[in-house]
Design an enzyme around this catalytic site. Structure first.
Site, PDB file in Angstrom:
ATOM      1  N   THR A 174       0.807  -1.219   0.000  1.00 46.99           N
ATOM      2  CA  THR A 174       0.000   0.000   0.000  1.00 46.99           C
ATOM      3  C   THR A 174       0.842   1.272   0.000  1.00 46.99           C
ATOM      4  OG1 THR A 174       0.008   0.007   2.394  1.00 46.99           O
ATOM      5  CG2 THR A 174      -1.873  -1.086   1.318  1.00 46.99           C
TER       6      THR A 174
ATOM      7  N   HIS B 105       5.191  22.102  -1.031  1.00 48.65           N
ATOM      8  CA  HIS B 105       4.783  22.680   0.251  1.00 48.65           C
ATOM      9  C   HIS B 105       5.410  21.989   1.461  1.00 48.65           C
ATOM     10  CE1 HIS B 105       0.846  24.671  -1.425  1.00 48.65           C
ATOM     11  NE2 HIS B 105       1.944  25.008  -2.091  1.00 48.65           N
TER      12      HIS B 105
ATOM     13  N   HIS C  49       6.033  28.089   3.662  1.00 52.35           N
ATOM     14  CA  HIS C  49       6.095  26.630   3.774  1.00 52.35           C
ATOM     15  C   HIS C  49       7.325  26.189   4.564  1.00 52.35           C
ATOM     16  CE1 HIS C  49       2.716  26.487   1.147  1.00 52.35           C
ATOM     17  NE2 HIS C  49       3.369  27.145   0.200  1.00 52.35           N
TER      18      HIS C  49
HETATM   19  C1  RB5 Z   1       2.573  -7.016   3.053  1.00 50.78           C
HETATM   20  O1  RB5 Z   1       1.631  -8.008   2.938  1.00 50.78           O
HETATM   21  C2  RB5 Z   1       1.890  -5.678   3.274  1.00 50.78           C
HETATM   22  O2  RB5 Z   1       1.374  -5.613   4.556  1.00 50.78           O
HETATM   23  C3  RB5 Z   1       2.860  -4.557   3.012  1.00 50.78           C
HETATM   24  O3  RB5 Z   1       3.358  -4.650   1.728  1.00 50.78           O
HETATM   25  C4  RB5 Z   1       2.309  -3.145   3.122  1.00 50.78           C
HETATM   26  O4  RB5 Z   1       1.176  -2.992   2.352  1.00 50.78           O
HETATM   27  C5  RB5 Z   1       2.158  -2.627   4.491  1.00 50.78           C
HETATM   28  O5  RB5 Z   1       1.824  -1.448   4.699  1.00 50.78           O
END
Ligand code: RB5
Length: 146
Positions: free
Chosen positions: A67, A98, A133
């Site tokens: 993520t 900024h 900033h």
């Molecule tokens: C791994 O499964 C996942 O948790 C990692 O890549 C990440 O998304 C964590 O924030």
């Protein structure tokens, strides 16, 4: 310009694609891994890249996990790091203008490679505006000393 890159197992392919893309544009890229698809722990790579940037071994850092969240949080624990996770180019650009971010993160399970390249381009192409900033960035960094 030298860019430190780090990632966990979920982002090896995207890391390699972005690394090649940046090298094609003339950037020097230092790869902090992982290069293995075996499950690993993103804080290891977030910290490595954060420390490289703060030590001046790299000018900027780019981190990728599933993520982008965990690895950016880990990097932000290193004093002097201003990492943000961005899933679109506008925030990436403004984070430089900024907030003077020195580490960019995104998620290999969130953005495709073309969007990732656009995010990276906007981030690298933007410049910190300073002025009001700078005061806010200084205030933010002061929190680390309290
Ligand atoms: C791994 O499964 C996942 O948790 C990692 O890549 C990440 O998304 C964590 O924030």
């Amino acid at each position: 310009m030298k860019i430190a890159m780090g990632n966990d197992h979920s982002a090896v392919e995207l890391k390699n694609e972005i690394k090649a893309y940046l090298e094609g544009k003339g950037y020097e890229v230092v790869n902090f891994g992982t290069d293995s698809l075996e499950s690993c722990d993103y804080p290891v790579y977030g910290e490595k890249v954060g420390r490289a940037v703060v030590a001046g071994e790299a000018d900027l850092g780019i981190l990728i996990c599933g993520t982008g969240v965990g690895i950016s949080l880990a990097a932000n624990k290193v004093k002097g790091v201003r990492a943000c996770v961005c899933s679109e180019p506008y925030s990436a650009k403004l984070s430089r203008m900024h907030n003077n971010t020195n580490v960019l993160a995104f998620g290999a399970r969130v953005v495709g490679s073309e969007l990732a390249k656009m995010i990276v381009d906007e981030w690298l192409g933007a410049e910190f505006e300073g002025g009001r900033h700078q005061r806010r960035v200084d205030m933010m960094m002061e929190i680390e000393n309290r």
